[in-house]
Design an enzyme around this catalytic site. Structure first.
Site, PDB file in Angstrom:
ATOM      1  N   ASP A 192       0.845  -1.190   0.000  1.00  0.00           N
ATOM      2  CA  ASP A 192       0.000   0.000   0.000  1.00  0.00           C
ATOM      3  C   ASP A 192       0.888   1.250   0.000  1.00  0.00           C
ATOM      4  O   ASP A 192       1.798   1.357   0.830  1.00  0.00           O
ATOM      5  CB  ASP A 192      -0.864  -0.042   1.275  1.00  0.00           C
ATOM      6  CG  ASP A 192      -2.115   0.790   1.155  1.00  0.00           C
ATOM      7  OD1 ASP A 192      -2.149   1.713   0.325  1.00  0.00           O
ATOM      8  OD2 ASP A 192      -3.066   0.516   1.901  1.00  0.00           O
ATOM      9  N   ASP A 193       0.625   2.170  -0.910  1.00  0.00           N
ATOM     10  CA  ASP A 193       1.350   3.456  -0.926  1.00  0.00           C
ATOM     11  C   ASP A 193       2.868   3.292  -1.039  1.00  0.00           C
ATOM     12  O   ASP A 193       3.620   4.147  -0.566  1.00  0.00           O
ATOM     13  CB  ASP A 193       1.045   4.282   0.343  1.00  0.00           C
ATOM     14  CG  ASP A 193      -0.365   4.860   0.344  1.00  0.00           C
ATOM     15  OD1 ASP A 193      -1.108   4.614  -0.622  1.00  0.00           O
ATOM     16  OD2 ASP A 193      -0.714   5.541   1.319  1.00  0.00           O
ATOM     17  N   ARG A 203      -7.518  -1.373  -6.650  1.00  0.00           N
ATOM     18  CA  ARG A 203      -7.865  -2.743  -6.255  1.00  0.00           C
ATOM     19  C   ARG A 203      -8.999  -3.310  -7.106  1.00  0.00           C
ATOM     20  O   ARG A 203      -8.991  -4.488  -7.490  1.00  0.00           O
ATOM     21  CB  ARG A 203      -8.231  -2.772  -4.767  1.00  0.00           C
ATOM     22  CG  ARG A 203      -6.984  -2.669  -3.900  1.00  0.00           C
ATOM     23  CD  ARG A 203      -7.228  -2.057  -2.536  1.00  0.00           C
ATOM     24  NE  ARG A 203      -6.009  -1.351  -2.133  1.00  0.00           N
ATOM     25  CZ  ARG A 203      -5.102  -1.817  -1.280  1.00  0.00           C
ATOM     26  NH1 ARG A 203      -5.298  -2.962  -0.670  1.00  0.00           N
ATOM     27  NH2 ARG A 203      -4.007  -1.140  -1.026  1.00  0.00           N
ATOM     28  N   LYS A 252       1.028   9.810  -5.222  1.00  0.00           N
ATOM     29  CA  LYS A 252      -0.325   9.278  -5.018  1.00  0.00           C
ATOM     30  C   LYS A 252      -1.394  10.311  -5.358  1.00  0.00           C
ATOM     31  O   LYS A 252      -1.225  11.489  -5.034  1.00  0.00           O
ATOM     32  CB  LYS A 252      -0.459   8.851  -3.542  1.00  0.00           C
ATOM     33  CG  LYS A 252      -1.840   8.385  -3.115  1.00  0.00           C
ATOM     34  CD  LYS A 252      -1.822   7.880  -1.692  1.00  0.00           C
ATOM     35  CE  LYS A 252      -3.205   7.552  -1.183  1.00  0.00           C
ATOM     36  NZ  LYS A 252      -3.169   6.870   0.129  1.00  0.00           N
ATOM     37  N   LYS A 283      -6.058  -5.653   3.442  1.00  0.00           N
ATOM     38  CA  LYS A 283      -6.993  -4.542   3.206  1.00  0.00           C
ATOM     39  C   LYS A 283      -7.851  -4.798   1.973  1.00  0.00           C
ATOM     40  O   LYS A 283      -7.331  -5.008   0.884  1.00  0.00           O
ATOM     41  CB  LYS A 283      -6.173  -3.272   3.040  1.00  0.00           C
ATOM     42  CG  LYS A 283      -6.911  -2.079   2.470  1.00  0.00           C
ATOM     43  CD  LYS A 283      -6.000  -0.876   2.537  1.00  0.00           C
ATOM     44  CE  LYS A 283      -6.415   0.223   1.591  1.00  0.00           C
ATOM     45  NZ  LYS A 283      -5.479   1.361   1.653  1.00  0.00           N
ATOM     46  N   CYS A 316      -6.503   4.014  -3.817  1.00  0.00           N
ATOM     47  CA  CYS A 316      -6.699   2.661  -3.320  1.00  0.00           C
ATOM     48  C   CYS A 316      -7.829   1.835  -3.939  1.00  0.00           C
ATOM     49  O   CYS A 316      -7.584   0.833  -4.603  1.00  0.00           O
ATOM     50  CB  CYS A 316      -6.916   2.806  -1.834  1.00  0.00           C
ATOM     51  SG  CYS A 316      -7.030   1.257  -1.084  1.00  0.00           S
ATOM     52  N   HIS A 347       1.324   2.076   4.182  1.00  0.00           N
ATOM     53  CA  HIS A 347       0.328   3.116   4.464  1.00  0.00           C
ATOM     54  C   HIS A 347       0.463   3.548   5.923  1.00  0.00           C
ATOM     55  O   HIS A 347       0.637   2.707   6.792  1.00  0.00           O
ATOM     56  CB  HIS A 347      -1.067   2.527   4.207  1.00  0.00           C
ATOM     57  CG  HIS A 347      -2.150   3.525   4.014  1.00  0.00           C
ATOM     58  ND1 HIS A 347      -2.554   4.381   5.022  1.00  0.00           N
ATOM     59  CD2 HIS A 347      -2.937   3.808   2.948  1.00  0.00           C
ATOM     60  CE1 HIS A 347      -3.542   5.146   4.569  1.00  0.00           C
ATOM     61  NE2 HIS A 347      -3.790   4.827   3.315  1.00  0.00           N
ATOM     62  N   ASP A 367      -0.241  -0.616  -4.911  1.00  0.00           N
ATOM     63  CA  ASP A 367      -1.576  -0.133  -5.321  1.00  0.00           C
ATOM     64  C   ASP A 367      -1.559   1.294  -5.859  1.00  0.00           C
ATOM     65  O   ASP A 367      -2.473   1.716  -6.552  1.00  0.00           O
ATOM     66  CB  ASP A 367      -2.589  -0.243  -4.176  1.00  0.00           C
ATOM     67  CG  ASP A 367      -2.396   0.820  -3.100  1.00  0.00           C
ATOM     68  OD1 ASP A 367      -1.239   1.258  -2.871  1.00  0.00           O
ATOM     69  OD2 ASP A 367      -3.400   1.229  -2.493  1.00  0.00           O
ATOM     70  N   ASN A 368      -0.512   2.052  -5.511  1.00  0.00           N
ATOM     71  CA  ASN A 368      -0.308   3.425  -6.023  1.00  0.00           C
ATOM     72  C   ASN A 368       0.960   3.954  -5.378  1.00  0.00           C
ATOM     73  O   ASN A 368       1.540   3.306  -4.514  1.00  0.00           O
ATOM     74  CB  ASN A 368      -1.511   4.348  -5.735  1.00  0.00           C
ATOM     75  CG  ASN A 368      -1.968   4.355  -4.286  1.00  0.00           C
ATOM     76  OD1 ASN A 368      -3.082   3.947  -3.975  1.00  0.00           O
ATOM     77  ND2 ASN A 368      -1.118   4.806  -3.379  1.00  0.00           N
ATOM     78  N   HIS A 412     -11.165  -2.817   1.034  1.00  0.00           N
ATOM     79  CA  HIS A 412     -11.525  -1.488   0.518  1.00  0.00           C
ATOM     80  C   HIS A 412     -12.388  -1.499  -0.744  1.00  0.00           C
ATOM     81  O   HIS A 412     -12.292  -0.605  -1.587  1.00  0.00           O
ATOM     82  CB  HIS A 412     -10.273  -0.615   0.306  1.00  0.00           C
ATOM     83  CG  HIS A 412     -10.536   0.828   0.642  1.00  0.00           C
ATOM     84  ND1 HIS A 412      -9.568   1.786   0.704  1.00  0.00           N
ATOM     85  CD2 HIS A 412     -11.703   1.469   0.925  1.00  0.00           C
ATOM     86  CE1 HIS A 412     -10.101   2.950   1.009  1.00  0.00           C
ATOM     87  NE2 HIS A 412     -11.400   2.786   1.156  1.00  0.00           N
ATOM     88  N   SER A 470      -8.604   1.319   4.705  1.00  0.00           N
ATOM     89  CA  SER A 470      -7.233   1.672   5.078  1.00  0.00           C
ATOM     90  C   SER A 470      -7.021   1.624   6.586  1.00  0.00           C
ATOM     91  O   SER A 470      -7.960   1.830   7.363  1.00  0.00           O
ATOM     92  CB  SER A 470      -6.897   3.077   4.576  1.00  0.00           C
ATOM     93  OG  SER A 470      -7.010   3.108   3.175  1.00  0.00           O
TER      94      SER A 470
END
Ligand SMILES: *[C@@H]1O[C@H](CO)[C@@H](O)[C@H](O)[C@H]1NC(C)=O
Ligand SMILES: *[C@@H]1O[C@H](CO)[C@@H](O)[C@H](O)[C@H]1NC(C)=O
Ligand SMILES: *[C@@H]1O[C@H](CO)[C@@H](O)[C@H](O)[C@H]1NC(C)=O
Length: 544
Positions: A42-43, A88, A339, A137, A84, A255, A308-309, A139, A162
């Site tokens: 994540d991130d 996904r 992001k 996660k 996010c 994240h 994811d980004n 989301h 998140s």
């Protein structure tokens, strides 16, 4: 007559028995289809992977470095969106957000999620005989029919959104720092006072197992251990079950809030920093998963690590590194370029694929690929055909993974993800080494600058081969520019027309309601499970 009939019947039953036995033997023998482990950080920033750094000074990702040395590093791989939920949704459906209906993030109060008309990769693999498990996660909607176990996963452990979308008793590192859950006021009174300076303070962060909340607020500091042991259990059980499996691990790392094991010095940057310690914790988790997989079914398991980004720049010292993809055109005009933006830092993500004996070791490939390609690639490797009643945007990357081919996307679109334009619109286009922007905008930087949105007609076009920092757009006066802009413009029109006339397009529902909040016990402050650890079912979670 009766005797003959009985003999006939008996023979029939015997034959049938033999046949059934043969079938099940065949099934056991034949179903040696590969296992898949998708690890989604994540991130994470492109530069967070040591082996992506030119100087390779850092030593934060030794297990991932080894995985790259034993496998393949994809250097031009992009998350399907720069935030996010859309990212996904596109990974699990192989479709742009404009088709699958998910163009922005779901909230704590979201009633719905990924539209039920969408067919997910885990569902298709499950229907074809795979065991499907998810950790981490989600989301994509946490209520009833939208939850992971109703979207194709047999087994689920994780958080519904998140890790900063809920309070905890011992908060992790964040910027600004968030307070612990307030335990003095019952939840019913607190619903109104929800967000405090970007911190979600009123509802505890829940941990789900299948469709039940098993802990609220969860303990951030032991989450990695829980994920590691769940992954190990799933991988080992899969062997006993004799079924191929999909494990989708959507990590809480990188994240915020970060909760690394050894309390580091929060003021430092580099290897002694909180971020560095968290990166090493994530890397160890990846190493543990790889080692469990190697023990169980080494040469029959594809592990695919990606993000994811890009990094969440406004989190300052708790954000990752974009490497050389700094988006200078934008940053020189103010604002962040990672992001939420369609600058390279927003969507170019560190990616490693590992499958000993199948993927050539110690290789890199710069084919233009996307997280949307995971869907068709896995299905192709599993011999599963997706439904033909809809259009897909991902491509089968098997030849890139297994045979070193450079066959990526001829055109890849990066959807607007909050910094500029309408959510989901496809106004940034990549083809070959060129990237065109019809709109630009910045995310909030560390320090708070946000920049302004700008439309570009003709589009800004950068040559990423010579200008990976996206600093100086091509001169619009040349015949080369005009030919390129025409070609990109035509393809964009074609895609938009295709989507406009696509009858399989799903419509996302972003309505929100207090009753949709995952809440273990509404009479307790922060929805705390009382007594702690009591399992609680979401209303409607029995619906299938
Ligand atoms: C979740 O579901 C899976 C598959 O049905 C099951 O094996 C597992 O025990 C369940 N977990 C919990 C906590 O009920
Ligand atoms: C897996 O393949 C590699 C490379 O081909 C080989 O060295 C190794 O022994 C194999 N492992 C198993 C468990 O078969
Ligand atoms: C992997 O490739 C790099 C660069 O080509 C080389 O320096 C290194 O020794 C290789 N590693 C192995 C284990 O072959």
């Amino acid at each position: 007559m009766a005797g003959v009939f009985n003999t006939f019947l008996l023979t029939g039953m015997l034959l049938c028995g033999v046949l059934l036995q043969t079938l099940s033997q065949n099934r056991a023998r034949v179903d040696k289809r590969p296992n898949f482990i998708i690890i989604l950080a994540d991130d994470i920033g492109w530069g967070d992977l040591d082996t992506n750094q030119v100087d390779r000074k850092a030593n934060n990702t030794p297990y991932l470095n080894l995985m790259a040395e034993q496998g393949l590093r994809l250097t031009d791989f992009h998350s399907p969106a720069s935030t996010c939920s859309p990212s996904r949704a596109a990974i699990l459906t192989g479709r742009y957000g404009l088709r699958n209906g998910v163009t922005h993030n779901f909230a704590v109060r979201s009633v719905a999620g990924l539209p039920l008309s969408e067919v997910t990769m885990p569902r298709l693999l499950q229907q074809s005989g795979y065991y499907t498990a998810m950790i981490g996660k989600w989301h994509l909607g946490h209520n009833g029919p939208y939850s992971p176990t109703n979207r194709g996963f047999d087994d689920y452990l994780g958080i519904p959104y998140s890790n900063d979308m809920g309070c905890t008793d011992k908060p992790g590192y964040n910027f600004p720092q968030c307070l612990p859950c307030d335990s003095s006021v019952p939840q019913v009174i607190r619903f109104k006072r929800r967000i405090h300076e970007g911190c979600y303070s009123s509802v505890g962060l829940p941990l789900f197992e299948n469709s039940s909340i098993v802990e609220q607020p969860l303990d951030l500091w032991t989450l990695t251990e829980r994920y590691t042991s769940a992954a190990t259990r799933i991988i080992h059980n899969a062997r006993e079950r004799g079924q191929p499996y999909l494990l989708y691990m959507a990590l809480a790392h990188m994240h915020v809030p970060l909760a690394p094991p050894v309390p580091p010095d929060a003021r430092r940057t580099g290897d002694g920093s909180v971020y560095g310690a968290s990166l090493r914790e994530m890397d160890s988790l990846v190493g543990a998963v790889k080692s469990a997989s190697d023990d169980v079914d080494q040469n029959n398991t594809l592990i695919w690590f990606t993000g994811d980004n890009g990094p969440w720049e406004k989190k300052c010292q708790y954000a990752g590194s974009v490497g050389p993809f700094v988006g200078k055109w934008q940053t020189s005009r103010g604002g962040g370029s990672a992001k939420r933006t369609t600058w390279e830092g927003g969507h170019r993500v560190p990616t490693v694929a590992y499958w000993p004996g199948k993927i050539p070791a110690n290789t890199t490939n710069s084919a233009l690929l996307s997280g949307m390609d995971i869907f068709p690639t896995l299905l192709s490797l599993a011999g599963v055909s997706p439904p033909t009643d809809r259009h897909y945007d991902g491509i089968d990357a098997t030849n890139v993974l297994l045979r070193g081919k450079q066959t990526g996307h001829e055109f890849l679109f990066h959807p607007n993800s909050g910094a500029a334009g309408t959510f989901g619109d496809l106004q940034t286009v990549r083809t070959g080494k060129h990237k065109a922007f019809y709109i630009t905008g910045a995310a909030e930087s560390c320090g708070g600058a946000t920049g302004t949105q700008q439309l570009h007609d003709p589009p800004l076009i950068f040559d990423l081969e010579h200008d990976e920092a996206e600093e100086t757009p091509l001169d619009t006066g040349t015949p080369e520019y005009r030919a390129l802009a025409d070609r990109i413009g035509r393809r964009r029109e074609e895609l938009l027309w295709d989507i406009a006339t696509d009858t399989s397009v799903s419509i996302g529902d972003y309505s929100a309601d207090e009753s949709a909040v995952p809440c273990c016990d509404p009479t307790q402050a922060a929805c705390r499970c009382h007594p702690p650890g009591r399992a609680w079912e979401l209303p409607g979670s029995h619906k299938d």
